[in-house]
Design a protein around this motif. Structure first.
Motif, PDB file in Angstrom:
ATOM      1  N   GLU A 123       0.822  -1.219   0.000  1.00 27.04           N
ATOM      2  CA  GLU A 123       0.000   0.000   0.000  1.00 27.04           C
ATOM      3  C   GLU A 123       0.851   1.262   0.000  1.00 27.04           C
ATOM      4  O   GLU A 123       0.404   2.309  -0.453  1.00 27.04           O
ATOM      5  CB  GLU A 123      -0.924   0.002   1.225  1.00 27.04           C
ATOM      6  N   ASN A 124       2.089   1.180   0.551  1.00 25.76           N
ATOM      7  CA  ASN A 124       2.962   2.351   0.688  1.00 25.76           C
ATOM      8  C   ASN A 124       4.382   2.012   0.241  1.00 25.76           C
ATOM      9  O   ASN A 124       5.282   1.895   1.079  1.00 25.76           O
ATOM     10  CB  ASN A 124       3.002   2.814   2.150  1.00 25.76           C
ATOM     11  N   PRO A 125       4.617   1.830  -1.046  1.00 29.44           N
ATOM     12  CA  PRO A 125       5.982   1.526  -1.502  1.00 29.44           C
ATOM     13  C   PRO A 125       6.943   2.634  -1.084  1.00 29.44           C
ATOM     14  O   PRO A 125       6.603   3.816  -1.159  1.00 29.44           O
ATOM     15  CB  PRO A 125       5.848   1.462  -3.023  1.00 29.44           C
ATOM     16  N   GLY A 126       8.117   2.244  -0.615  1.00 31.99           N
ATOM     17  CA  GLY A 126       9.112   3.219  -0.178  1.00 31.99           C
ATOM     18  C   GLY A 126       9.028   3.539   1.307  1.00 31.99           C
ATOM     19  O   GLY A 126       9.761   4.396   1.794  1.00 31.99           O
ATOM     20  N   ILE A 127       8.170   2.850   2.030  1.00 31.27           N
ATOM     21  CA  ILE A 127       8.023   3.077   3.462  1.00 31.27           C
ATOM     22  C   ILE A 127       9.275   2.585   4.196  1.00 31.27           C
ATOM     23  O   ILE A 127       9.977   1.694   3.717  1.00 31.27           O
ATOM     24  CB  ILE A 127       6.742   2.391   3.996  1.00 31.27           C
ATOM     25  N   THR A 128       9.566   3.166   5.346  1.00 26.85           N
ATOM     26  CA  THR A 128      10.724   2.744   6.130  1.00 26.85           C
ATOM     27  C   THR A 128      10.291   1.772   7.232  1.00 26.85           C
ATOM     28  O   THR A 128       9.113   1.691   7.578  1.00 26.85           O
ATOM     29  CB  THR A 128      11.418   3.952   6.785  1.00 26.85           C
ATOM     30  N   GLN A 129      11.270   1.069   7.791  1.00 27.85           N
ATOM     31  CA  GLN A 129      10.974   0.127   8.867  1.00 27.85           C
ATOM     32  C   GLN A 129      10.464   0.856  10.111  1.00 27.85           C
ATOM     33  O   GLN A 129       9.601   0.343  10.822  1.00 27.85           O
ATOM     34  CB  GLN A 129      12.221  -0.684   9.208  1.00 27.85           C
ATOM     35  N   SER A 130      10.962   2.057  10.370  1.00 24.56           N
ATOM     36  CA  SER A 130      10.486   2.834  11.524  1.00 24.56           C
ATOM     37  C   SER A 130       9.002   3.168  11.395  1.00 24.56           C
ATOM     38  O   SER A 130       8.249   3.083  12.370  1.00 24.56           O
ATOM     39  CB  SER A 130      11.280   4.133  11.664  1.00 24.56           C
ATOM     40  N   MET A 131       8.591   3.536  10.187  1.00 29.12           N
ATOM     41  CA  MET A 131       7.174   3.857   9.964  1.00 29.12           C
ATOM     42  C   MET A 131       6.305   2.623  10.170  1.00 29.12           C
ATOM     43  O   MET A 131       5.212   2.723  10.736  1.00 29.12           O
ATOM     44  CB  MET A 131       6.973   4.410   8.560  1.00 29.12           C
ATOM     45  N   ILE A 132       6.780   1.468   9.711  1.00 27.55           N
ATOM     46  CA  ILE A 132       6.026   0.226   9.896  1.00 27.55           C
ATOM     47  C   ILE A 132       5.920  -0.114  11.377  1.00 27.55           C
ATOM     48  O   ILE A 132       4.851  -0.496  11.856  1.00 27.55           O
ATOM     49  CB  ILE A 132       6.681  -0.937   9.124  1.00 27.55           C
ATOM     50  N   SER A 133       7.015   0.054  12.116  1.00 29.71           N
ATOM     51  CA  SER A 133       6.977  -0.266  13.545  1.00 29.71           C
ATOM     52  C   SER A 133       6.001   0.642  14.289  1.00 29.71           C
ATOM     53  O   SER A 133       5.325   0.199  15.217  1.00 29.71           O
ATOM     54  CB  SER A 133       8.378  -0.181  14.163  1.00 29.71           C
ATOM     55  N   GLN A 134       5.888   1.898  13.876  1.00 26.23           N
ATOM     56  CA  GLN A 134       4.921   2.808  14.498  1.00 26.23           C
ATOM     57  C   GLN A 134       3.488   2.395  14.169  1.00 26.23           C
ATOM     58  O   GLN A 134       2.623   2.410  15.043  1.00 26.23           O
ATOM     59  CB  GLN A 134       5.164   4.240  14.044  1.00 26.23           C
ATOM     60  N   ARG A 135       3.245   2.020  12.920  1.00 27.48           N
ATOM     61  CA  ARG A 135       1.887   1.621  12.520  1.00 27.48           C
ATOM     62  C   ARG A 135       1.433   0.352  13.219  1.00 27.48           C
ATOM     63  O   ARG A 135       0.270   0.218  13.585  1.00 27.48           O
ATOM     64  CB  ARG A 135       1.815   1.411  11.014  1.00 27.48           C
ATOM     65  N   LEU A 136       2.342  -0.612  13.355  1.00 29.13           N
ATOM     66  CA  LEU A 136       1.978  -1.893  13.965  1.00 29.13           C
ATOM     67  C   LEU A 136       2.177  -1.904  15.477  1.00 29.13           C
ATOM     68  O   LEU A 136       1.820  -2.876  16.133  1.00 29.13           O
ATOM     69  CB  LEU A 136       2.792  -3.026  13.333  1.00 29.13           C
ATOM     70  N   GLU A 142      16.028  -0.643  -0.588  1.00 24.06           N
ATOM     71  CA  GLU A 142      16.752   0.361  -1.360  1.00 24.06           C
ATOM     72  C   GLU A 142      17.278   1.398  -0.385  1.00 24.06           C
ATOM     73  O   GLU A 142      16.496   2.040   0.315  1.00 24.06           O
ATOM     74  CB  GLU A 142      15.817   1.007  -2.380  1.00 24.06           C
ATOM     75  N   LYS A 143      18.597   1.538  -0.334  1.00 23.45           N
ATOM     76  CA  LYS A 143      19.203   2.489   0.598  1.00 23.45           C
ATOM     77  C   LYS A 143      19.344   3.838  -0.074  1.00 23.45           C
ATOM     78  O   LYS A 143      19.815   3.933  -1.202  1.00 23.45           O
ATOM     79  CB  LYS A 143      20.549   1.977   1.069  1.00 23.45           C
ATOM     80  N   GLN A 144      18.922   4.871   0.639  1.00 25.02           N
ATOM     81  CA  GLN A 144      19.055   6.252   0.186  1.00 25.02           C
ATOM     82  C   GLN A 144      19.762   7.008   1.301  1.00 25.02           C
ATOM     83  O   GLN A 144      19.127   7.553   2.197  1.00 25.02           O
ATOM     84  CB  GLN A 144      17.685   6.863  -0.096  1.00 25.02           C
ATOM     85  N   GLY A 145      21.078   6.989   1.258  1.00 25.67           N
ATOM     86  CA  GLY A 145      21.862   7.581   2.350  1.00 25.67           C
ATOM     87  C   GLY A 145      21.714   6.731   3.600  1.00 25.67           C
ATOM     88  O   GLY A 145      21.985   5.535   3.584  1.00 25.67           O
ATOM     89  N   ARG A 146      21.243   7.340   4.675  1.00 25.05           N
ATOM     90  CA  ARG A 146      21.032   6.597   5.924  1.00 25.05           C
ATOM     91  C   ARG A 146      19.651   5.966   5.991  1.00 25.05           C
ATOM     92  O   ARG A 146      19.360   5.222   6.920  1.00 25.05           O
ATOM     93  CB  ARG A 146      21.217   7.538   7.117  1.00 25.05           C
ATOM     94  N   ILE A 147      18.798   6.279   5.051  1.00 29.49           N
ATOM     95  CA  ILE A 147      17.420   5.782   5.077  1.00 29.49           C
ATOM     96  C   ILE A 147      17.309   4.542   4.177  1.00 29.49           C
ATOM     97  O   ILE A 147      17.791   4.533   3.052  1.00 29.49           O
ATOM     98  CB  ILE A 147      16.437   6.865   4.588  1.00 29.49           C
ATOM     99  N   THR A 148      16.673   3.506   4.695  1.00 33.62           N
ATOM    100  CA  THR A 148      16.419   2.295   3.926  1.00 33.62           C
ATOM    101  C   THR A 148      14.931   2.209   3.653  1.00 33.62           C
ATOM    102  O   THR A 148      14.123   2.209   4.580  1.00 33.62           O
ATOM    103  CB  THR A 148      16.894   1.044   4.695  1.00 33.62           C
ATOM    104  N   ARG A 149      14.579   2.131   2.395  1.00 37.29           N
ATOM    105  CA  ARG A 149      13.179   2.069   1.997  1.00 37.29           C
ATOM    106  C   ARG A 149      12.828   0.666   1.510  1.00 37.29           C
ATOM    107  O   ARG A 149      13.663  -0.028   0.948  1.00 37.29           O
ATOM    108  CB  ARG A 149      12.887   3.098   0.913  1.00 37.29           C
ATOM    109  N   LEU A 150      11.580   0.274   1.737  1.00 37.91           N
ATOM    110  CA  LEU A 150      11.102  -1.057   1.366  1.00 37.91           C
ATOM    111  C   LEU A 150      10.147  -0.977   0.189  1.00 37.91           C
ATOM    112  O   LEU A 150       9.276  -0.097   0.140  1.00 37.91           O
ATOM    113  CB  LEU A 150      10.378  -1.702   2.550  1.00 37.91           C
TER     114      LEU A 150
END
Length: 109
Positions: A59-72, A95-103
């Motif tokens: 539903e949210n391509p490019g979301i980070t693991q931190s955002m998922i942990s907050q939602r769940l 996909e790593k973008q600097g320090r941010i890892t996107r899923l």
């Protein structure tokens, strides 16, 4: 990671068995020549947390693991554990973008 391929015939159907020796958690096998491996692969996921992670990433391509942990409302360590498992089974891409890892979901998820 050592991978072994086994082909077997059972009850009139040819199966291709791909054993991933390093993981040893889940052996995937598909009917020989199957074209719907994505549907079969996602059916093999029985962990509810992993199913929820896959749904959120679709539903949210490019979301980070931190955002998922907050939602769940689950720890980042637990999300990281499940994400690593899903990446190892080619369900998700990182996909790593600097320090941010996107899923992102893989093309067949």
């Amino acid at each position: 990671v050592e991978s072994k391929m086994i082909v077997m015939f059972y009850e009139g159907v040819w199966y291709q068995l791909d054993l991933n020796i390093a993981i040893r958690r889940q052996s995937l096998f598909f009917p020989f020549g199957s074209t719907n491996k994505a549907g079969i692969r996602t059916l093999l996921i029985t962990n509810e947390t992993q199913k929820e992670i896959i749904k959120i990433v679709k539903e949210n391509p490019g979301i980070t693991q931190s955002m998922i942990s907050q939602r769940l409302d689950v720890s980042r360590q637990k999300i990281n554990y499940h994400v690593n498992s899903l990446v190892a089974n080619s369900i998700l891409n990182l996909e790593k973008q600097g320090r941010i890892t996107r899923l992102y979901p893989t093309h067949f998820t």
